[in-house]
Scaffold this active site. Structure first.
Site, mmCIF file in Angstrom:
data_model
loop_
_atom_site.group_PDB
_atom_site.id
_atom_site.type_symbol
_atom_site.label_atom_id
_atom_site.label_comp_id
_atom_site.label_asym_id
_atom_site.label_seq_id
_atom_site.Cartn_x
_atom_site.Cartn_y
_atom_site.Cartn_z
ATOM 1 N N GLY A 151 -2.660 -7.892 4.767
ATOM 2 C CA GLY A 151 -3.046 -9.185 4.766
ATOM 3 C C GLY A 151 -3.619 -9.501 3.570
ATOM 4 O O GLY A 151 -3.196 -8.961 2.360
ATOM 5 N N CYS A 152 -4.645 -10.408 3.365
ATOM 6 C CA CYS A 152 -4.962 -11.144 2.210
ATOM 7 C C CYS A 152 -5.618 -10.320 1.461
ATOM 8 O O CYS A 152 -5.973 -10.533 0.059
ATOM 9 C CB CYS A 152 -5.869 -12.454 2.656
ATOM 10 S SG CYS A 152 -4.899 -13.580 3.492
ATOM 11 N N TYR A 153 -6.336 -9.139 1.897
ATOM 12 C CA TYR A 153 -7.087 -8.274 1.071
ATOM 13 C C TYR A 153 -6.267 -7.355 0.434
ATOM 14 O O TYR A 153 -6.982 -6.384 -0.352
ATOM 15 C CB TYR A 153 -8.320 -7.682 1.713
ATOM 16 C CG TYR A 153 -7.903 -6.773 2.851
ATOM 17 C CD1 TYR A 153 -7.397 -5.511 2.796
ATOM 18 C CD2 TYR A 153 -8.142 -7.515 4.268
ATOM 19 C CE1 TYR A 153 -7.359 -4.703 3.803
ATOM 20 C CE2 TYR A 153 -7.861 -6.718 5.628
ATOM 21 C CZ TYR A 153 -7.442 -5.316 5.134
ATOM 22 O OH TYR A 153 -7.015 -4.588 6.273
ATOM 23 N N ALA A 154 -4.907 -7.445 0.521
ATOM 24 C CA ALA A 154 -4.126 -6.165 0.031
ATOM 25 C C ALA A 154 -4.373 -6.083 -1.503
ATOM 26 O O ALA A 154 -4.021 -5.059 -1.968
ATOM 27 C CB ALA A 154 -2.812 -6.269 0.485
ATOM 28 N N PHE A 342 -10.420 -11.387 2.413
ATOM 29 C CA PHE A 342 -10.818 -11.236 3.828
ATOM 30 C C PHE A 342 -9.256 -10.935 4.459
ATOM 31 O O PHE A 342 -8.384 -11.361 4.114
ATOM 32 C CB PHE A 342 -11.506 -12.315 4.194
ATOM 33 C CG PHE A 342 -12.588 -12.702 3.390
ATOM 34 C CD1 PHE A 342 -13.787 -12.181 3.504
ATOM 35 C CD2 PHE A 342 -12.225 -14.042 2.708
ATOM 36 C CE1 PHE A 342 -14.813 -12.494 2.562
ATOM 37 C CE2 PHE A 342 -13.318 -14.236 1.956
ATOM 38 C CZ PHE A 342 -14.547 -13.705 1.717
#
Length: 356
Positions: A151-154, A342
């Site tokens: 997701g976005c925190y990768a 996040f």
């Protein structure tokens, strides 16, 4: 102890600005309920987003029979996951290579020793990593790692791995590439929350070079917070009709509670007022507002994040790198900051950094 530095960052987006087109398409799915349609349009206009880009050319009419120029997204017959993955296999290497080409010259590309690729919007094998090696002129023997479906925190996870590599191998030259084709997962639905969620997403890619050369941004450390009570608020599942994102309206309040009660764990030995730079993933306007309230930030602290949101929308893992890139030239001359993003879990990942 060897330190690791982000020497440079480059970003890329496709050429098709689809933000207004997608708004009109989504509103057409609510045409049977004028009140909900009007509410949707009001909320979409308040998103803080003015542009989003897609690898796929939109059709001529958002009310027409097909949403894209190729006729793949036809009303009543949107493609299944297999077709979408074929589209990802074609589009992702092109977009990722555009970011890498903006970062590295041919000689630098051949000196890369490690390649880290993050993406959560598609899968294929042979994969994006091998496609980038061929397209970008990397050494075929480069060490490869793919970080998938986080997701976005990768992007933070990718930089964390790059730092570990450089500290273990000081001569390493690590290329970190984040590629997301979010618009691939357009849905035909009248679900109000899903339509609002989809109006956040755009396509984008970022590339960063991480080495022990003391130039750019020094990576000072990482931390993470997990709020298991929010696990069902943000999910990313593979369905027969593509990947299905759920982004609950409760997410901003949950993030605000998390950072206001436990946020100091993300900042190491620093206090919020001691950090001059905040590279916060703009998951949406309300998410940025929640972070600002939770940490007690000033009106200008998240200016870079809000500008990236305005110009590009939410590009999943690539987005926080766009924010870092926006402040890079200023921060590299001095100052300390934190990058955070996040994702499903509900997870917050953070990276402390300082100008070299």
């Amino acid at each position: 102890m060897v330190e690791a530095f982000i020497n440079r960052i480059a970003t890329a987006v496709p050429s098709h600005d689809v933000h207004r087109f997608f708004h009109r398409y989504a509103a057409s799915l609510l045409s049977g309920d004028p009140r909900r349609r009007a509410l949707f349009l009001r909320m979409a206009e308040r998103s803080g987003i003015e542009h989003r880009f897609s690898c796929f050319a939109p059709g001529d009419d958002p009310d027409g029979a097909s949403l894209d120029r190729e006729g793949t997204f036809r009303r009543g017959g949107f493609p299944g996951t297999g077709t979408r993955m074929e589209m990802y296999r074609t589009a992702a290497p092109v977009l990722g290579a555009a970011a890498v080409d903006g970062l590295l010259g041919a000689d630098e590309a051949r000196r890369v020793t490690h390649l880290i690729v993050t993406s959560c919007t598609g899968f294929s094998a042979p994969g994006l990593d091998l496609a980038l090696i061929e397209r970008c002129g990397l050494d075929p023997s480069v060490e490869r790692t793919v970080v998938g479906f986080m997701g976005c925190y990768a992007a933070i996870s990718g930089l964390k791995l790059a730092r570990h590599i450089v500290r273990a191998e000081p001569a390493a030259s690590v290329l970190v590439v984040n590629v997301e084709i979010c618009t691939l997962h357009l849905k035909e639905t009248a679900d109000f929350e899903k339509l609002l969620s989809f109006c956040l997403w755009g396509d984008g890619a970022a590339a960063a070079l991480v080495t022990a050369e003391p130039n750019g941004l020094r990576i000072d450390g990482f931390s993470a917070l997990v709020a298991p009570e929010g696990a069902g608020m943000m999910t990313w599942d593979i369905r027969d009709d593509g990947f299905d994102m759920l982004l609950s309206g409760e997410v901003p309040a949950a993030i605000q509670h998390l950072v206001s009660t436990r946020g100091e764990r993300l900042l190491g030995a620093s206090r919020a007022h001691e950090l001059g730079w905040w590279a916060v993933h703009p998951g949406g306007r309300s998410v940025l507002d929640a972070v600002a309230r939770g940490f007690g930030l000033g009106a200008d602290d998240l200016a870079a994040s809000r500008e990236v949101l305005r110009r590009f929308g939410n590009m999943s893992s690539a987005t926080v790198m766009f924010v870092l890139d926006a402040m890079f030239d200023t921060v590299r001359h001095g100052g300390r900051g934190v990058a955070m993003a996040f994702g499903p879990g509900l997870v917050t990942e953070a990276m402390l950094f300082a100008g070299a």
